[in-house]
Scaffold this motif. Structure first.
Motif, PDB file in Angstrom:
ATOM      1  N   VAL A 181       5.201   3.682 -18.021  1.00  0.00           N
ATOM      2  CA  VAL A 181       3.806   3.300 -18.271  1.00  0.00           C
ATOM      3  C   VAL A 181       2.968   4.511 -18.704  1.00  0.00           C
ATOM      4  N   ILE A 182       3.139   5.636 -18.028  1.00  0.00           N
ATOM      5  CA  ILE A 182       2.323   6.816 -18.341  1.00  0.00           C
ATOM      6  C   ILE A 182       2.634   7.335 -19.746  1.00  0.00           C
ATOM      7  N   THR A 183       3.904   7.489 -20.061  1.00  0.00           N
ATOM      8  CA  THR A 183       4.252   8.029 -21.390  1.00  0.00           C
ATOM      9  C   THR A 183       3.883   7.053 -22.508  1.00  0.00           C
ATOM     10  N   ILE A 184       4.098   5.764 -22.293  1.00  0.00           N
ATOM     11  CA  ILE A 184       3.805   4.786 -23.356  1.00  0.00           C
ATOM     12  C   ILE A 184       2.301   4.667 -23.589  1.00  0.00           C
ATOM     13  N   ILE A 185       1.517   4.557 -22.514  1.00  0.00           N
ATOM     14  CA  ILE A 185       0.059   4.432 -22.702  1.00  0.00           C
ATOM     15  C   ILE A 185      -0.517   5.696 -23.328  1.00  0.00           C
ATOM     16  N   PRO A 225       0.821  -1.227   0.000  1.00  0.00           N
ATOM     17  CA  PRO A 225       0.000   0.000   0.000  1.00  0.00           C
ATOM     18  C   PRO A 225       0.847   1.266   0.000  1.00  0.00           C
ATOM     19  N   LEU A 226       2.058   1.193   0.550  1.00  0.00           N
ATOM     20  CA  LEU A 226       2.963   2.339   0.531  1.00  0.00           C
ATOM     21  C   LEU A 226       3.337   2.685  -0.910  1.00  0.00           C
ATOM     22  N   VAL A 227       3.499   1.657  -1.733  1.00  0.00           N
ATOM     23  CA  VAL A 227       3.809   1.851  -3.157  1.00  0.00           C
ATOM     24  C   VAL A 227       2.690   2.640  -3.834  1.00  0.00           C
ATOM     25  N   ILE A 228       1.453   2.324  -3.486  1.00  0.00           N
ATOM     26  CA  ILE A 228       0.315   3.042  -4.078  1.00  0.00           C
ATOM     27  C   ILE A 228       0.323   4.506  -3.662  1.00  0.00           C
ATOM     28  N   VAL A 229       0.497   4.721  -2.368  1.00  0.00           N
ATOM     29  CA  VAL A 229       0.431   6.084  -1.827  1.00  0.00           C
ATOM     30  C   VAL A 229       1.547   6.957  -2.383  1.00  0.00           C
ATOM     31  N   ILE A 230       2.748   6.401  -2.534  1.00  0.00           N
ATOM     32  CA  ILE A 230       3.882   7.179  -3.041  1.00  0.00           C
ATOM     33  C   ILE A 230       3.853   7.262  -4.566  1.00  0.00           C
ATOM     34  N   GLY A 231       3.274   6.248  -5.217  1.00  0.00           N
ATOM     35  CA  GLY A 231       3.256   6.221  -6.677  1.00  0.00           C
ATOM     36  C   GLY A 231       2.324   7.245  -7.289  1.00  0.00           C
ATOM     37  N   ILE A 232       1.183   7.471  -6.657  1.00  0.00           N
ATOM     38  CA  ILE A 232       0.202   8.413  -7.217  1.00  0.00           C
ATOM     39  C   ILE A 232       0.771   9.827  -7.361  1.00  0.00           C
ATOM     40  N   PRO A 233       1.519  10.363  -6.368  1.00  0.00           N
ATOM     41  CA  PRO A 233       2.129  11.684  -6.590  1.00  0.00           C
ATOM     42  C   PRO A 233       3.050  11.723  -7.814  1.00  0.00           C
ATOM     43  N   ASN A 234       3.780  10.639  -8.084  1.00  0.00           N
ATOM     44  CA  ASN A 234       4.573  10.583  -9.314  1.00  0.00           C
ATOM     45  C   ASN A 234       3.672  10.773 -10.528  1.00  0.00           C
ATOM     46  N   CYS A 235       2.551  10.059 -10.525  1.00  0.00           N
ATOM     47  CA  CYS A 235       1.613  10.150 -11.645  1.00  0.00           C
ATOM     48  C   CYS A 235       1.051  11.561 -11.781  1.00  0.00           C
ATOM     49  N   ILE A 236       0.788  12.199 -10.642  1.00  0.00           N
ATOM     50  CA  ILE A 236       0.239  13.558 -10.672  1.00  0.00           C
ATOM     51  C   ILE A 236       1.211  14.518 -11.339  1.00  0.00           C
ATOM     52  N   PHE A 237       2.477  14.479 -10.946  1.00  0.00           N
ATOM     53  CA  PHE A 237       3.469  15.383 -11.539  1.00  0.00           C
ATOM     54  C   PHE A 237       3.613  15.124 -13.036  1.00  0.00           C
ATOM     55  N   LEU A 238       3.671  13.859 -13.434  1.00  0.00           N
ATOM     56  CA  LEU A 238       3.887  13.526 -14.844  1.00  0.00           C
ATOM     57  C   LEU A 238       2.667  13.884 -15.696  1.00  0.00           C
ATOM     58  N   ILE A 239       1.465  13.494 -15.233  1.00  0.00           N
ATOM     59  CA  ILE A 239       0.258  13.749 -16.024  1.00  0.00           C
ATOM     60  C   ILE A 239      -0.068  15.244 -16.036  1.00  0.00           C
ATOM     61  N   ASN A 240       0.140  15.912 -14.910  1.00  0.00           N
ATOM     62  CA  ASN A 240      -0.116  17.354 -14.852  1.00  0.00           C
ATOM     63  C   ASN A 240       0.775  18.091 -15.847  1.00  0.00           C
ATOM     64  N   LYS A 241       2.036  17.692 -15.923  1.00  0.00           N
ATOM     65  CA  LYS A 241       2.966  18.337 -16.851  1.00  0.00           C
ATOM     66  C   LYS A 241       2.571  18.048 -18.304  1.00  0.00           C
ATOM     67  N   TYR A 242       2.153  16.802 -18.564  1.00  0.00           N
ATOM     68  CA  TYR A 242       1.734  16.437 -19.916  1.00  0.00           C
ATOM     69  C   TYR A 242       0.545  17.292 -20.350  1.00  0.00           C
ATOM     70  N   GLN A 243      -0.431  17.467 -19.471  1.00  0.00           N
ATOM     71  CA  GLN A 243      -1.607  18.252 -19.826  1.00  0.00           C
ATOM     72  C   GLN A 243      -1.286  19.738 -19.966  1.00  0.00           C
ATOM     73  N   GLN A 244      -0.343  20.226 -19.133  1.00  0.00           N
ATOM     74  CA  GLN A 244       0.092  21.620 -19.267  1.00  0.00           C
ATOM     75  C   GLN A 244       0.743  21.848 -20.631  1.00  0.00           C
ATOM     76  N   GLU A 245       1.568  20.890 -21.070  1.00  0.00           N
ATOM     77  CA  GLU A 245       2.240  21.015 -22.367  1.00  0.00           C
ATOM     78  C   GLU A 245       1.228  20.939 -23.509  1.00  0.00           C
ATOM     79  N   ILE A 246       0.252  20.041 -23.385  1.00  0.00           N
ATOM     80  CA  ILE A 246      -0.793  19.941 -24.420  1.00  0.00           C
ATOM     81  C   ILE A 246      -1.557  21.256 -24.528  1.00  0.00           C
ATOM     82  N   LYS A 247      -1.876  21.831 -23.375  1.00  0.00           N
ATOM     83  CA  LYS A 247      -2.610  23.094 -23.357  1.00  0.00           C
ATOM     84  C   LYS A 247      -1.773  24.219 -23.965  1.00  0.00           C
TER      85      LYS A 247
END
Length: 802
Positions: free
Chosen positions: A374-378, A289-311
């Motif tokens: 995973v995020i960039t490839i998907i 469960p620690l992996v889940i809790v720490i992993g989601i912030p990684n996803c937030i930074f990566l996806i947030n940046k991707y959407q900022q660049e798209i915008k």
């Protein structure tokens, strides 16, 4: 060219990932399948956690005891407190029930009401005979049962505290497990498949309540609770983090991609545990469960940046490349600092912490790789995000939050500093109120049936955790000398006067019983024989010695070592130290150190000593984590002043949490002291993101401090708020645990990270503004050794050079 080397690496890596995305994804699937096959190697821990190194004095003393008397934690106790037990039907049923366990290969010995013996004096030849207390009979009469009850409670003081509790007429039976299965899975199978069903069946048939306890039993049920909670934690963490993620991004696509990354991370976590063949303990159980809790912030930074660049420019390929190039390095650095916080546990001498630190740090680094790939490839295979997917970037409430933070930093810095000083002073007061706890049972689930049984045995028999006292007379047959027997009796009287300890058992009890038997079983003669009486009793006693049994359990074969067994209540480290300190001078008087060596040992004592040792190790580990991360930031920013500024908002929340523990009465113990290293390793991530962006903005804005601070706050504030919210609620999941330590860990880490977020969003920028003259110059803020976030112009320059 040198300053762009790291950008070139990430730029090249982005190209490799996007060009070979199918192959990379197949490799990820292959690794996942391989690690999935390693799950079969995962195993539960079947031993108590020994927190002390093998060469520690306490462990050496315990090993010495085991060499003389063997395993002392192999007994399971069953008790029944029922006024109708001493009726013919129930007494026979109870005796038959206990006798049934003798047929199982896992049981070495059963000591129950039906098994106890009486010492009987025989004169021709002079000897003691062991005769059954209860005669074999298919049916008992009411008169026989009444006689048994009267004799047991009034004429056999030898068995008080062992078979019966005189206060309430509770009857106890003892099952001795074979020593070679105590620390194996066979113990678990016997308890779950044989003992528990038998107990339940007997309770249902005769309408009685049987209490069961003993360290093997407690450990088995406790381990099962750990396994049951792993799945609950994983599902709860996935549910909570996915809901919060969706609330922020309002995108099923982004939520699905993030969950895919962290679920693979969880599968890897289990696989790594199996690959390393580590046991599942109360600590390693929280890693998935620690992996889940720490992993989601990684996803937030990566996806947030991707959407900022798209915008910004609407080019999907360019956006994905920018995510890897601009955020990959920063995310790696933050994950490395988090992993460093966990890795320091691996430097302790505790096997429990070492394994936790190794697995956690490996998984955090692996998790970064997974999230990035995973995020960039998907996303590369999915259609470009639509306008509705980007709406969250301009939400009004987020804008109001950022405006509030900016206003506080701009106009209310004195308030921020004053609040920080008040928190610091209050925390220091609270820190002085913290106590250290070494309780073996404190973290166990209080609502569990086996914990309530522990409380029953503490009330009836004054404890369940064995405490052993080893006496070395320094000469062969020294134990059997009458002066030594009298010294042991004095020590036992001292132990009986200690309310936290049960009535002790030793060779003295047998010697007293021998005198009682010599006087035809008269209970008033249950006492140490005089020198003259000893001469009369000796011929009888020698015949009894040859029969072995109890004598060999409490005196070694040479007669040099004696053992006193008592049971202790669930007391903490400080209470046990007080008991030892009180007994120490009295022990010296009874057993002069030049003639005897007396030592306390046993698994319960080892755990308590280990807790204190572990607290020191974890304090060292936290200090090391602070130093390592400070050096790491020095290497990144090349500024001593920036190190000091960055540490202040991260150490203040730790002090605040420590103070809170003092005020709330939460003791320092292995589970709660973990909070500080975990929270520090995670909270410093926000500092790195903010300072990296700040350093970039300073250069872009020609060293204008105010503009750079507020630009950094607006750029990173949203992501920091998102990630901290996820971490707060994610760690709060651990508060649903039935284990006190895990519950405290979740609550304290959540609280620490919440205050760390506020410190990084309010106190850190305030310090930068207040100290602008001393830090806002190129001499102080040199070109960093490692540039974490590249400027767009840097990337363009690199592209032109290529």
């Amino acid at each position: 060219m040198t300053k762009l080397f790291s950008f070139g690496f990430w730029n090249s890596l982005a190209g490799v990932i996007l060009r070979n995305r199918a192959i990379i994804f197949l490799i990820i699937i292959g690794i996942t399948v391989f690690l999935g096959f390693q799950w079969k190697n995962m195993k539960l821990s079947y031993t108590e956690a020994n927190l002390l190194p093998d060469d520690h004095e306490v462990n050496i003393q315990y090993q010495k005891f085991l060499d003389k008397f063997g395993e002392e934690g192999n007994l399971i106790v069953m008790a029944i407190k029922d006024s109708s037990l001493f009726t013919p039907k129930k007494l026979k049923a109870w005796n038959d029930f206990n006798n049934s366990f003798k047929s199982y290969k896992e049981i070495d010995l059963v000591v129950s009401l039906a098994d106890i013996k009486k010492l009987k004096k025989e004169d021709n030849p002079q000897r003691f005979e062991l005769v059954p207390f209860i005669k074999d009979s298919t049916n008992y009469t009411d008169q026989q049962v009444a006689e048994y009850k009267d004799e047991l409670f009034n004429k056999l003081p030898f068995y008080e505290g062992l078979i019966y509790s005189k206060n309430s007429n509770t009857i106890q039976s003892i099952l001795y497990l074979k020593k070679d299965i105590v620390n194996t899975s066979l113990r678990k199978k016997f308890i779950e498949n044989t003992l528990q069903p038998s107990v339940i069946a007997f309770e249902n048939e005769y309408d009685v309540d049987i209490k069961v306890s003993g360290m093997p039993y407690i450990r088995t049920l406790n381990s099962q609770n750990i396994m049951d909670e792993i799945l609950v934690f994983i599902l709860a963490a996935l549910l909570v983090t996915s809901l919060i993620f969706f609330f922020f991004f309002r995108s099923f696509r982004a939520t699905f991609i993030s969950m895919t990354a962290v679920i693979i991370g969880v599968m890897w976590a289990f696989g790594i545990l199996g690959l390393l063949e580590y046991e599942i303990t109360v600590l390693t159980a929280i890693i998935p469960p620690l992996v889940i809790v720490i992993g989601i912030p990684n996803c937030i930074f990566l996806i947030n940046k991707y959407q900022q660049e798209i915008k910004k420019h609407g080019n999907k390929a360019k956006s994905l490349q920018r995510v890897i190039t601009k955020v990959g390095n920063a995310t790696l650095m933050t994950n490395v600092t988090t992993a460093s916080g966990f890795a320091t546990f691996a430097l302790t001498e505790s096997k429990l912490l070492k394994e936790f630190g190794i697995v956690a740090s490996i998984n955090i680094v692996a998790l970064f790789v997974l999230c990035l790939l995973v995020i960039t490839i998907i996303y590369s295979y999915m259609p470009q995000p639509q306008e509705r997917h980007l709406k969250h970037l301009g939400k009004r409430w987020i804008e109001r939050l950022v405006d509030w933070m900016e206003n506080m930093v701009k106009n209310r810095r004195i308030t921020i500093y004053f609040s920080s000083v008040i928190i610091l002073m209050t925390s220091i007061i609270g820190i002085y109120m913290i106590k250290v706890s070494g309780s073996l049972l404190e973290d166990m689930p209080k609502e569990a049936g086996f914990y309530k049984d522990i409380e029953f045995f503490e009330n009836e028999f004054d404890g369940i955790m064995p405490l052993e006292i080893l006496i070395d007379t320094k000469r062969k047959q020294g134990v059997l000398k009458l002066p030594t027997i009298k010294r042991i009796e004095k020590l036992q009287e001292l132990l009986e006067e200690t309310p936290e300890l049960s009535k002790p058992i030793s060779i003295v009890n047998l010697v007293k019983y021998s005198k009682q038997a010599f006087y035809n079983g008269n209970p008033k003669y249950y006492q140490i024989p005089t020198s003259q009486e000893r001469n009369f009793i000796l011929p009888y006693a020698k015949s009894f010695e040859s029969q072995g049994g109890v004598m060999q359990s409490y005196v070694d074969s040479t007669g040099q070592y004696a053992r006193i067994t008592t049971f202790m209540k669930d007391v903490g480290t400080e209470e046990m130290e007080r008991i030892e300190k009180t007994l120490a001078p009295k022990l010296e008087k009874i057993f002069p150190s030049d003639r005897y060596e007396v030592s306390f040992t046993g698994k319960a004592l080892i755990f308590q000593k280990g807790t204190k040792y572990l607290v020191w190790n974890l304090t060292f580990s936290l200090g090391l984590a602070v130093v390592l991360i400070a050096l790491f930031m020095a290497w990144m920013f090349r500024s001593f002043k920036m190190i000091i500024i960055s540490l202040i908002p991260n150490l203040l929340p730790l002090l605040m949490t420590a103070g809170l523990m003092g005020f709330l009465g939460v003791p320092i113990k292995p589970s709660t002291i973990l909070v500080f290293s975990i929270a520090f390793g995670i909270s410093v991530d926000d500092t790195i993101h903010f300072l990296a962006k700040y350093r970039q903005e300073l250069k872009s804005n020609h060293w204008r401090i105010r503009k750079s601070v507020f630009a950094s706050l607006r750029e990173t504030g949203v992501s920091m708020f998102y990630t901290s919210t996820v971490l707060f609620f994610g760690f709060s999941v651990f508060m649903i645990s039935s284990f006190g330590g895990t519950k405290a860990l979740g609550g304290l880490v959540s609280t620490t990270l919440l205050f760390a977020m506020l410190a990084n969003l309010l106190l850190l920028p305030s310090l930068l503004l207040s100290l602008e003259r001393s830090i806002a110059n190129k001499k102080t803020l040199k070109e960093p050794k490692l540039k974490i976030i590249p400027n767009d112009e840097d990337l363009e320059e690199k592209k032109e050079q290529e």
